[in-house]
Design a protein around this motif. Structure first.
Motif, PDB file in Angstrom:
ATOM      1  N   LYS A   1       0.844  -1.194   0.000  1.00 55.51           N
ATOM      2  CA  LYS A   1       0.000   0.000   0.000  1.00 55.51           C
ATOM      3  C   LYS A   1       0.881   1.246   0.000  1.00 55.51           C
ATOM      4  O   LYS A   1       1.992   1.242   0.528  1.00 55.51           O
ATOM      5  N   PRO A   2       0.384   2.346  -0.584  1.00 52.49           N
ATOM      6  CA  PRO A   2       1.156   3.591  -0.565  1.00 52.49           C
ATOM      7  C   PRO A   2       1.309   4.122   0.857  1.00 52.49           C
ATOM      8  O   PRO A   2       0.367   4.036   1.660  1.00 52.49           O
ATOM      9  N   VAL A   3       2.468   4.682   1.147  1.00 50.68           N
ATOM     10  CA  VAL A   3       2.687   5.289   2.464  1.00 50.68           C
ATOM     11  C   VAL A   3       1.660   6.397   2.714  1.00 50.68           C
ATOM     12  O   VAL A   3       1.148   6.557   3.822  1.00 50.68           O
ATOM     13  N   SER A   4       1.339   7.158   1.668  1.00 49.61           N
ATOM     14  CA  SER A   4       0.420   8.290   1.829  1.00 49.61           C
ATOM     15  C   SER A   4      -0.964   7.844   2.284  1.00 49.61           C
ATOM     16  O   SER A   4      -1.650   8.565   3.021  1.00 49.61           O
ATOM     17  N   LEU A   5      -1.394   6.655   1.869  1.00 44.09           N
ATOM     18  CA  LEU A   5      -2.702   6.148   2.290  1.00 44.09           C
ATOM     19  C   LEU A   5      -2.721   5.928   3.800  1.00 44.09           C
ATOM     20  O   LEU A   5      -3.609   6.426   4.505  1.00 44.09           O
ATOM     21  N   VAL A   6      -1.742   5.183   4.292  1.00 40.45           N
ATOM     22  CA  VAL A   6      -1.710   4.871   5.718  1.00 40.45           C
ATOM     23  C   VAL A   6      -1.454   6.138   6.534  1.00 40.45           C
ATOM     24  O   VAL A   6      -2.058   6.349   7.593  1.00 40.45           O
ATOM     25  N   LYS A   7      -0.588   7.001   6.028  1.00 45.55           N
ATOM     26  CA  LYS A   7      -0.277   8.230   6.768  1.00 45.55           C
ATOM     27  C   LYS A   7      -1.508   9.119   6.895  1.00 45.55           C
ATOM     28  O   LYS A   7      -1.745   9.728   7.949  1.00 45.55           O
ATOM     29  N   SER A   8      -2.317   9.192   5.843  1.00 48.50           N
ATOM     30  CA  SER A   8      -3.544   9.989   5.921  1.00 48.50           C
ATOM     31  C   SER A   8      -4.470   9.456   7.000  1.00 48.50           C
ATOM     32  O   SER A   8      -5.075  10.229   7.750  1.00 48.50           O
ATOM     33  N   LEU A   9      -4.593   8.134   7.068  1.00 44.94           N
ATOM     34  CA  LEU A   9      -5.447   7.543   8.106  1.00 44.94           C
ATOM     35  C   LEU A   9      -4.906   7.852   9.499  1.00 44.94           C
ATOM     36  O   LEU A   9      -5.675   8.150  10.425  1.00 44.94           O
ATOM     37  N   LEU A  10      -3.592   7.808   9.655  1.00 44.78           N
ATOM     38  CA  LEU A  10      -2.989   8.102  10.952  1.00 44.78           C
ATOM     39  C   LEU A  10      -3.162   9.572  11.323  1.00 44.78           C
ATOM     40  O   LEU A  10      -3.415   9.905  12.486  1.00 44.78           O
ATOM     41  N   ILE A  11      -3.018  10.461  10.340  1.00 48.21           N
ATOM     42  CA  ILE A  11      -3.236  11.885  10.610  1.00 48.21           C
ATOM     43  C   ILE A  11      -4.643  12.110  11.147  1.00 48.21           C
ATOM     44  O   ILE A  11      -4.866  12.910  12.055  1.00 48.21           O
TER      45      ILE A  11
ATOM     46  N   ALA B   1       4.869   1.197   9.450  1.00 55.43           N
ATOM     47  CA  ALA B   1       5.995   1.763  10.200  1.00 55.43           C
ATOM     48  C   ALA B   1       6.569   2.969   9.477  1.00 55.43           C
ATOM     49  O   ALA B   1       6.892   3.995  10.098  1.00 55.43           O
ATOM     50  N   HIS B   2       6.707   2.879   8.147  1.00 59.33           N
ATOM     51  CA  HIS B   2       7.201   3.990   7.338  1.00 59.33           C
ATOM     52  C   HIS B   2       6.296   5.211   7.517  1.00 59.33           C
ATOM     53  O   HIS B   2       6.771   6.338   7.695  1.00 59.33           O
ATOM     54  N   ALA B   3       4.975   4.982   7.512  1.00 58.78           N
ATOM     55  CA  ALA B   3       4.030   6.094   7.668  1.00 58.78           C
ATOM     56  C   ALA B   3       4.173   6.745   9.042  1.00 58.78           C
ATOM     57  O   ALA B   3       4.125   7.978   9.163  1.00 58.78           O
TER      58      ALA B   3
END
Length: 599
Positions: A400-410, A430-432
């Protein structure tokens, strides 16, 4: 005596057959509930730190756990129940692909329900994950369109009453069903949460609050004061409004009447949930936008103007005065404003200054505007390029793209959240977390769980060691500007199963120490192979006594005298309490760990 005890065998069989024929509302799959319940406590799970595979120096605040995620979840439930703020998983999609160690195909043609094995595989892990969530915790589950319905029903079963909804994101640009002229290029993220969870949302900007009367109330925006009812449905809120300053009158839209009642139209004893229009006007909360006015001196002038479509209009250019309206003569001789009244909404009075999270995840190109606050994700192909940039080659499929997971975490994980991914794969989660911490200075921690994916043909495979953990190591050491400031230390743990009757002999001190530090929310440290070990912070002192001797007892007497908030664990706690009494909190290793494991 049970209600079935005296029934004949034939009647019991008929009852069982009837139960099997009875259809249940919702998802049904073959499962042995007794076997499933026994599996949770079939044996004990221990985890030990592999120092040479861990990232950076101890103490380690993050974890990478190698092992079957069912075992890892059982260990985490013993040590971290109720502590996880956010779980993100991208489980196998049951597509029939042959390149995953579990064959990505938990579907047995022999089962009465074709996907039973896949469903049971996920169900057992989801109910453990539920116990890990904090009271304000959330779990996000990625799934494709084909399996979305089954998985959502499964989540309803495993996480009852916790459904929030789902997000849709675009995975690529090309069509994969050209014959039907259908482009199935989207996937879903299903969201389930405990009762205390709420999305963090995105900070509202105050750009639309551009009006200012230069008073103590500050800036305001203009909100409409109409609602979607016509004058025949809500006759009591169909009335004219007068601006007390200019004296001009504003007609009500006959197709969209006022939102507020007038005190002149209230019934005897009627109570309102909001102010009347007169109260709002008196409090200077109504903005009158008229710049000029119409005036008709006779009914003929008014009728002619209406017929010729001259006169006041709404925001869509529709006439506000019509020949079929009641009390039309009221407008003769009145100065009728050409604008519309609005309510002043003051920024300083807003109780909530965030906007809700949208259920649509936008593509990165659509959201390049810095003022655009939405969930954002790049396409799936971008993830492949990211992995190639990190490893120098393509080592993982379908990340999955890092940006997808990072958006959910934000949107869901505050800056000190613990984030878990028990299908960690290439460690995108972890990267996100690392990226997000680097961007906002947060202190989020991650727990990545991954199996080795070793097979009979390839016994040396170790996905967890060579990809999951390695990605974090490479990011932490990278000189690539794209990965600047990304760093995270982690303990690498390996799970194993132990029979309960063998715990006293087989559970190693290193395994006890890792469990106790995790249980007490402490960063993990190396075990020194000494008779006893201590981890001391400002808040607590943790001591594990593998062997009790004079030196330890003297040390514990000092701990008691200093009145430290100490927790002492020993295999034979009676030796310590015989000397210290209840001056220190002394606990049995076996009783504490097994009790929590079997909760």
């Amino acid at each position: 005596m049970g209600k079935y005890d005296d029934l004949p065998r034939e009647q019991l069989i008929e009852l069982l057959n009837k139960r099997d024929r009875t259809k249940k509302l919702g998802l049904v799959w073959e499962r042995d509930e007794i076997e499933a319940d026994n599996a949770v406590d079939a044996n004990f799970v221990a985890a030990t730190i592999i120092s040479e595979l861990s990232g950076k120096a101890a103490p380690w605040r993050n974890m990478v756990i190698e092992g079957d995620n069912y075992d890892a979840l059982r260990w985490l439930r013993m040590t971290m129940a109720g502590q996880i703020k956010c779980i993100y998983i991208d489980p196998p999609y049951n597509t029939g692909a042959k390149d995953w160690v579990y064959n990505d195909h938990y579907a047995n043609p022999e089962d009465a329900y074709f996907h039973s094995t896949w469903l049971e595989f996920l169900f057992r892990r989801l109910i453990l994950a539920r116990d890990l969530l904090a009271e304000d915790g959330v779990i996000f589950v990625s799934i494709n369109d084909e399996q979305r319905a089954k998985l959502e029903l499964l989540l309803d079963e495993a996480l009852p009453g916790m459904r929030i909804g789902s997000f849709v994101w675009r995975t690529k640009d090309s069509s994969n069903d050209a014959d039907r002229n259908y482009s199935a290029v989207h996937e879903h993220v299903l969201a389930y949460a405990k009762s205390g969870f709420s999305f963090l949302g995105y900070k509202l900007d105050d750009k639309k609050y551009k009006h200012d009367d230069n008073d103590e109330r500050g800036k305001y925006s203009l909100d409409p004061i109409t609602k979607a009812h016509d004058y025949t449905e809500r006759g009591n809120t169909y009335y004219p409004i007068q601006d007390p300053v200019s004296g001009w009158w504003y007609p009500c839209n006959p197709d969209s009447v006022w939102r507020f009642a007038s005190k002149d139209r209230l019934k005897a004893g009627q109570k309102l949930r909001s102010e009347t229009i007169e109260e709002l006007i008196a409090d200077r909360r109504i903005h009158f936008s008229g710049k000029s006015y119409f005036e008709f001196r006779s009914m003929k002038e008014l009728s002619d103007a209406i017929s010729e479509k001259r006169g006041p209009v709404d925001g869509n250019g529709r006439q506000l005065l019509r020949l079929d309206l009641p009390d039309l003569e009221f407008w003769v001789g009145k100065k009728i404003a050409d604008g519309r009244p609005s309510r002043k909404a003051y920024w300083n009075e807003k109780e909530v200054t965030v906007k809700p999270v949208s259920s649509f995840i936008l593509g990165a190109k659509e959201a390049m505007n810095a003022d655009h606050h939405e969930l954002v994700s790049e396409k799936q192909g971008k993830a492949t390029g990211t992995i190639q940039d990190i490893f120098g080659k393509r080592v993982f499929q379908n990340a999955k793209p890092v940006s997808l997971v990072k958006s959910l975490l934000i949107a869901a994980a505050n800056d000190d959240a613990i984030v878990l991914d028990f299908f960690a794969g290439s460690a995108t989660t972890a990267h996100a977390v690392m990226e997000l911490n680097a961007e906002d200075g947060g202190d989020r921690r991650f727990i990545m769980v991954s199996s080795t994916e070793a097979t009979v043909d390839e016994p040396g495979n170790n996905l967890c060691r060579d990809i999951t953990a390695e990605r974090i190591r490479l990011l932490s050491a990278s000189a690539d500007p794209k990965f600047a400031d990304l760093a995270a230390e982690f303990a690498y743990l390996r799970c194993r199963e132990i029979e309960f009757e063998d715990l006293d002999q087989d559970l190693a001190p290193t395994e006890v120490w890792a469990a106790l530090e995790t249980l007490h929310r402490l960063p993990l440290t190396r075990y020194a192979q000494s008779p006893w070990q201590e981890h001391k912070t400002e808040d607590q002192t943790l001591i594990f006594a593998d062997r009790v001797g004079t030196e330890l007892l003297e040390h514990l007497l000092g701990v008691a005298e200093r009145r430290e908030n100490a927790f002492v664990y020993a295999w034979a706690p009676g030796q310590i309490t015989a000397v210290l009494g209840d001056a220190v909190d002394v606990r049995s290793v076996r009783t504490e760990l097994v009790g929590r494991f079997r909760q």
